[in-house]
Design a protein around this motif. Structure first.
Motif, PDB file in Angstrom:
ATOM      1  N   GLN A 140     -20.366  13.407   9.874  1.00  0.00           N
ATOM      2  CA  GLN A 140     -21.880  12.412   9.812  1.00  0.00           C
ATOM      3  C   GLN A 140     -21.203  11.005  10.134  1.00  0.00           C
ATOM      4  OE1 GLN A 140     -21.538  14.648   6.990  1.00  0.00           O
ATOM      5  NE2 GLN A 140     -23.035  15.782   8.018  1.00  0.00           N
ATOM      6  N   TYR A 141     -22.039  10.397  11.009  1.00  0.00           N
ATOM      7  CA  TYR A 141     -21.591   9.078  11.583  1.00  0.00           C
ATOM      8  C   TYR A 141     -22.430   8.050  11.092  1.00  0.00           C
ATOM      9  CZ  TYR A 141     -18.886  11.773  14.922  1.00  0.00           C
ATOM     10  OH  TYR A 141     -17.863  12.570  15.500  1.00  0.00           O
ATOM     11  N   VAL A 142     -21.997   7.054  10.685  1.00  0.00           N
ATOM     12  CA  VAL A 142     -22.910   5.986   9.910  1.00  0.00           C
ATOM     13  C   VAL A 142     -22.637   4.634  10.761  1.00  0.00           C
ATOM     14  CG1 VAL A 142     -23.573   4.471   7.769  1.00  0.00           C
ATOM     15  CG2 VAL A 142     -22.693   7.114   7.542  1.00  0.00           C
ATOM     16  N   ASN A 143     -23.730   4.161  11.437  1.00  0.00           N
ATOM     17  CA  ASN A 143     -23.306   2.710  12.178  1.00  0.00           C
ATOM     18  C   ASN A 143     -24.320   1.930  11.496  1.00  0.00           C
ATOM     19  OD1 ASN A 143     -21.436   3.761  14.382  1.00  0.00           O
ATOM     20  ND2 ASN A 143     -23.074   5.214  14.643  1.00  0.00           N
ATOM     21  N   SER A 144     -23.933   0.854  11.033  1.00  0.00           N
ATOM     22  CA  SER A 144     -24.577  -0.187  10.160  1.00  0.00           C
ATOM     23  C   SER A 144     -23.860  -1.563  10.435  1.00  0.00           C
ATOM     24  CB  SER A 144     -24.774   0.311   8.718  1.00  0.00           C
ATOM     25  OG  SER A 144     -25.486  -0.812   7.955  1.00  0.00           O
ATOM     26  N   GLY A 145     -24.327  -2.207  11.568  1.00  0.00           N
ATOM     27  CA  GLY A 145     -23.882  -3.640  11.602  1.00  0.00           C
ATOM     28  C   GLY A 145     -22.580  -3.370  12.223  1.00  0.00           C
ATOM     29  N   ALA A 146     -21.382  -4.198  11.472  1.00  0.00           N
ATOM     30  CA  ALA A 146     -19.906  -4.157  12.057  1.00  0.00           C
ATOM     31  C   ALA A 146     -19.379  -3.180  11.207  1.00  0.00           C
ATOM     32  CB  ALA A 146     -19.469  -5.254  11.321  1.00  0.00           C
ATOM     33  N   ASN A 147     -20.277  -2.247  10.647  1.00  0.00           N
ATOM     34  CA  ASN A 147     -19.533  -0.991   9.920  1.00  0.00           C
ATOM     35  C   ASN A 147     -19.886   0.455  10.785  1.00  0.00           C
ATOM     36  OD1 ASN A 147     -18.669  -2.079   7.172  1.00  0.00           O
ATOM     37  ND2 ASN A 147     -20.960  -2.566   7.121  1.00  0.00           N
ATOM     38  N   ALA A 148     -18.516   0.912  11.143  1.00  0.00           N
ATOM     39  CA  ALA A 148     -18.952   2.221  11.909  1.00  0.00           C
ATOM     40  C   ALA A 148     -17.806   3.211  11.053  1.00  0.00           C
ATOM     41  CB  ALA A 148     -18.425   2.169  13.298  1.00  0.00           C
ATOM     42  N   LEU A 149     -18.648   4.415  10.653  1.00  0.00           N
ATOM     43  CA  LEU A 149     -17.822   5.187   9.992  1.00  0.00           C
ATOM     44  C   LEU A 149     -18.111   6.672  10.264  1.00  0.00           C
ATOM     45  CD1 LEU A 149     -19.104   3.954   6.444  1.00  0.00           C
ATOM     46  CD2 LEU A 149     -17.203   3.042   7.581  1.00  0.00           C
ATOM     47  N   ALA A 150     -17.160   7.609   9.838  1.00  0.00           N
ATOM     48  CA  ALA A 150     -17.414   9.134  10.214  1.00  0.00           C
ATOM     49  C   ALA A 150     -16.906   9.757   8.638  1.00  0.00           C
ATOM     50  CB  ALA A 150     -16.397   9.636  11.385  1.00  0.00           C
TER      51      ALA A 150
END
Length: 120
Positions: free
Chosen positions: A51-61
């Motif tokens: 799962q990839y989460v892209n929220s503003g400055a936050n980019a997570l896997a």
């Protein structure tokens, strides 16, 4: 007697620290943000989802390592998207990715995204 009471107090504190805790970090998902899922295979291993989460400055896997859900954060890379969690690195570019534990020699795996396009 004084030392015994101190030892018991230290042990009681230590057990409270080792108790399992849950952390929640709310991210606002706006129109320009996304939560996507992509399935990969690495060699002969079973397919797994990332799962990839892209929220503003936050980019997570978020993916599983040894049966445990792990949160990887995006770091600077020369090419593609590179995510790290401890010594584990997940690096994607196009339909390919690599997974490696930088503390274990020979742990580099090459992975391929499945045909299905990423979905929300």
């Amino acid at each position: 007697m004084r030392i015994s009471i101190l030892a018991i107090a230290v042990l009681a504190t230590a057990s409270a620290v080792t108790a399992q805790t849950t952390l929640s970090f709310p991210l606002k998902i706006g129109a320009a943000d996304s939560v996507l899922s992509q399935t990969y295979t690495c060699g002969e291993a079973d397919a797994f989802a990332v799962q990839y989460v892209n929220s503003g400055a936050n980019a997570l896997a978020i993916l599983q390592i040894d049966g445990e859900d792990r949160l990887f954060v995006n770091v600077v890379s020369a090419s593609g998207a590179k995510y790290v969690s401890g010594a584990d690195v997940w690096w994607t570019k196009g339909d390919t990715a690599t997974r490696e534990n930088e503390m274990e020699a020979g742990s580099l795996q090459t992975c391929t995204a499945q045909d299905a396009a990423p979905s929300e």
